[in-house]
Design a protein around this motif. Sequence first.
Motif, short mmCIF file in Angstrom:
data_model
loop_
_atom_site.label_atom_id
_atom_site.label_comp_id
_atom_site.label_asym_id
_atom_site.label_seq_id
_atom_site.Cartn_x
_atom_site.Cartn_y
_atom_site.Cartn_z
N VAL A 37 2.55 -12.32 5.77
CA VAL A 37 3.08 -12.52 4.48
C VAL A 37 2.35 -13.64 4.06
CG1 VAL A 37 4.92 -13.64 3.02
CG2 VAL A 37 5.46 -11.93 4.85
N GLY A 38 1.76 -13.56 2.85
CA GLY A 38 0.71 -14.57 2.21
C GLY A 38 -0.84 -14.19 2.58
N LYS A 39 -1.05 -13.38 3.25
CA LYS A 39 -2.36 -13.13 3.54
C LYS A 39 -3.20 -12.21 2.25
CE LYS A 39 -5.15 -11.96 7.64
NZ LYS A 39 -4.98 -11.19 8.80
N THR A 40 -2.52 -11.34 1.55
CA THR A 40 -2.95 -10.64 0.46
C THR A 40 -3.33 -11.60 -0.67
OG1 THR A 40 -0.95 -9.89 -0.04
CG2 THR A 40 -2.50 -8.67 1.24
N PHE A 41 -3.93 -11.30 -1.49
CA PHE A 41 -4.14 -11.84 -2.72
C PHE A 41 -2.83 -12.56 -3.59
CE2 PHE A 41 -5.03 -12.17 -7.41
CZ PHE A 41 -5.82 -13.45 -7.35
N GLY A 42 -1.67 -11.78 -3.54
CA GLY A 42 -0.71 -12.48 -3.93
C GLY A 42 -0.47 -12.09 -5.56
N SER A 43 -0.97 -11.20 -6.10
CA SER A 43 -0.83 -10.80 -7.68
C SER A 43 0.57 -10.62 -7.80
CB SER A 43 -1.59 -9.67 -7.79
OG SER A 43 -1.08 -8.50 -7.51
N ASP A 44 0.99 -10.65 -9.37
CA ASP A 44 2.41 -10.45 -9.62
C ASP A 44 2.80 -9.18 -9.23
OD1 ASP A 44 2.49 -12.86 -10.82
OD2 ASP A 44 2.23 -12.47 -12.79
N ASN A 54 5.36 13.05 -0.77
CA ASN A 54 6.08 13.65 -1.81
C ASN A 54 7.39 12.71 -1.97
OD1 ASN A 54 7.12 13.95 0.69
ND2 ASN A 54 7.40 16.49 0.45
N SER A 55 6.85 11.39 -1.47
CA SER A 55 8.06 10.12 -1.81
C SER A 55 7.91 9.68 -3.13
CB SER A 55 7.92 9.34 -0.74
OG SER A 55 8.60 9.77 0.67
N THR A 56 8.69 9.36 -3.87
CA THR A 56 8.93 8.52 -4.97
C THR A 56 8.70 7.09 -4.60
OG1 THR A 56 11.23 8.23 -5.39
CG2 THR A 56 10.22 10.19 -6.09
N GLU A 57 8.42 6.12 -5.35
CA GLU A 57 8.38 4.78 -5.51
C GLU A 57 9.77 4.07 -4.87
OE1 GLU A 57 6.50 2.79 -8.41
OE2 GLU A 57 7.39 0.87 -7.76
N LEU A 58 10.94 4.76 -5.33
CA LEU A 58 12.02 4.37 -5.11
C LEU A 58 12.70 4.73 -3.83
CD1 LEU A 58 14.50 2.68 -6.14
CD2 LEU A 58 15.46 4.98 -7.12
N GLU A 59 12.25 5.82 -3.20
CA GLU A 59 12.66 6.51 -1.98
C GLU A 59 12.08 5.38 -0.94
OE1 GLU A 59 12.87 10.99 -3.50
OE2 GLU A 59 11.22 10.51 -2.19
N VAL A 60 10.65 5.26 -1.31
CA VAL A 60 9.88 4.33 -0.13
C VAL A 60 10.60 3.09 -0.05
CG1 VAL A 60 7.80 3.16 0.27
CG2 VAL A 60 7.62 5.71 -0.36
N ILE A 61 10.85 2.58 -1.30
CA ILE A 61 11.50 1.12 -1.36
C ILE A 61 13.04 1.34 -0.38
CG2 ILE A 61 12.62 -0.68 -2.60
CD1 ILE A 61 10.41 -0.02 -4.53
N ALA A 80 0.91 -1.13 -0.01
CA ALA A 80 0.02 -0.09 0.04
C ALA A 80 0.71 1.31 -0.10
CB ALA A 80 -0.77 0.07 1.41
N ARG A 81 1.95 1.19 0.72
CA ARG A 81 2.83 2.52 0.84
C ARG A 81 3.46 2.74 -0.61
NH1 ARG A 81 3.92 6.17 1.07
NH2 ARG A 81 5.34 7.71 2.36
N ILE A 82 3.97 1.57 -1.10
CA ILE A 82 4.62 1.92 -2.42
C ILE A 82 3.67 2.09 -3.45
CG2 ILE A 82 5.58 0.83 -4.27
CD1 ILE A 82 7.01 -1.10 -2.43
N ARG A 83 2.38 1.73 -3.39
CA ARG A 83 1.34 2.28 -4.15
C ARG A 83 0.81 3.65 -3.95
NH1 ARG A 83 -1.58 -3.44 -5.76
NH2 ARG A 83 0.08 -4.38 -6.79
N GLN A 84 1.00 3.97 -2.83
CA GLN A 84 0.45 5.36 -2.54
C GLN A 84 1.23 6.46 -3.38
OE1 GLN A 84 1.01 6.93 1.46
NE2 GLN A 84 -1.02 6.35 1.88
N THR A 85 2.61 5.88 -3.50
CA THR A 85 3.45 7.23 -4.22
C THR A 85 2.85 7.11 -5.83
OG1 THR A 85 5.10 5.32 -5.14
CG2 THR A 85 5.45 6.26 -2.91
N HIS A 134 6.41 -5.65 -5.44
CA HIS A 134 6.90 -4.82 -4.50
C HIS A 134 7.57 -5.15 -3.59
CE1 HIS A 134 4.35 -1.98 -6.77
NE2 HIS A 134 3.19 -2.53 -6.39
N LEU A 135 7.27 -6.54 -3.12
CA LEU A 135 7.73 -7.20 -1.92
C LEU A 135 9.31 -7.83 -2.34
CD1 LEU A 135 4.97 -9.46 -0.43
CD2 LEU A 135 6.09 -7.29 0.41
N PHE A 136 9.39 -8.18 -3.54
CA PHE A 136 10.82 -8.52 -4.28
C PHE A 136 11.64 -7.37 -4.07
CE2 PHE A 136 13.83 -8.87 -7.28
CZ PHE A 136 14.47 -10.04 -7.00
N GLU A 137 11.23 -6.05 -4.62
CA GLU A 137 12.12 -4.97 -4.62
C GLU A 137 12.45 -4.61 -3.24
OE1 GLU A 137 9.25 -2.57 -6.48
OE2 GLU A 137 10.30 -2.50 -8.44
N VAL A 138 11.78 -4.65 -2.19
CA VAL A 138 11.93 -4.42 -0.91
C VAL A 138 12.94 -5.45 -0.27
CG1 VAL A 138 11.25 -4.19 1.56
CG2 VAL A 138 10.05 -2.98 -0.25
#
Length: 286
Positions: free
Chosen positions: A204-211, A183-190, A171-176, A216-220
Amino acid sequence: MAIPKKSENKHQPLVHTGDAARDLLARWGFDPNNVAILPDRHPQYRECARHGRYPISMVDERDAIRYMSPVCPVCAAEQASRRLMESAAIPKRYVDCGFDNYVVDVPGQQTALNVCRDYADYFEEHARKGSCLVICGNPGTGKNHLASAIAHVVLAKGHSVLQVTAYDIIARIRQTWQRGIGNSTELEVIRGFAEVGLLIIDEVGKTFGSDGERVHLFEVIDHRYRDLKPTLILSNESIGGVEKYLGPAAFDRLCQNGGLLLFDWQSHRRGREYKSDTAACLRGEL
Ligand SMILES: [Zn+2]
């Protein structure tokens, strides 16, 4: 960079490199007023008092000049991290959870306690290697209790700790993506998530788990892996379920030098009937 005062400069010949370049461009038929087409002026840099030089422009593979946000990337990551920490730390429900009040009824719980206590006590060593810990098990088996106990010890050692759910990260990444919000960019949040000394990712695993979520989780996880930062994963899924949810690449990064703990006893929230008495430490050096 300080601009020299005129008086300091009066005996030196003035060099107008810009004028020379403009003349050359005019001769080649370019608009000499268009400074942006002068590739020798890029990348342009600014100076951060704390972190040194950083680029504010670049020439991409098609020779187009791209301007970046004129903010030091390290300062921006620190600020993003601070913002995350404000909402951070240990959920209220688990504030009083420590190693001393973790109830051991079956041998598996003793193993879990030993592994988690070791992880906290020797955190510096684990942090140096970027050792992660994946804790899987049914709800109510004490995963959060031991994770919070680790968090208390690691915080007391002076490291930053952030406990978030996988959903929070997504959610935090998508908020950007929404203009005008924060005023954070996606990369700044990551990078903000990557800066934290110990990141605990819950549910981990509770949400739907789309690609998209997996990316997002992989990036972090990948940013932290590259910086040798330890991550603690909590999941109600099976170990296979976590691997499937995160994808093999992220899962491999977590397992390298790390440990997997399976809490396979019955939930204490449902009374005290224990189906099994093993905590399997399946892989890794922990
Ligand atoms: Zn800086």
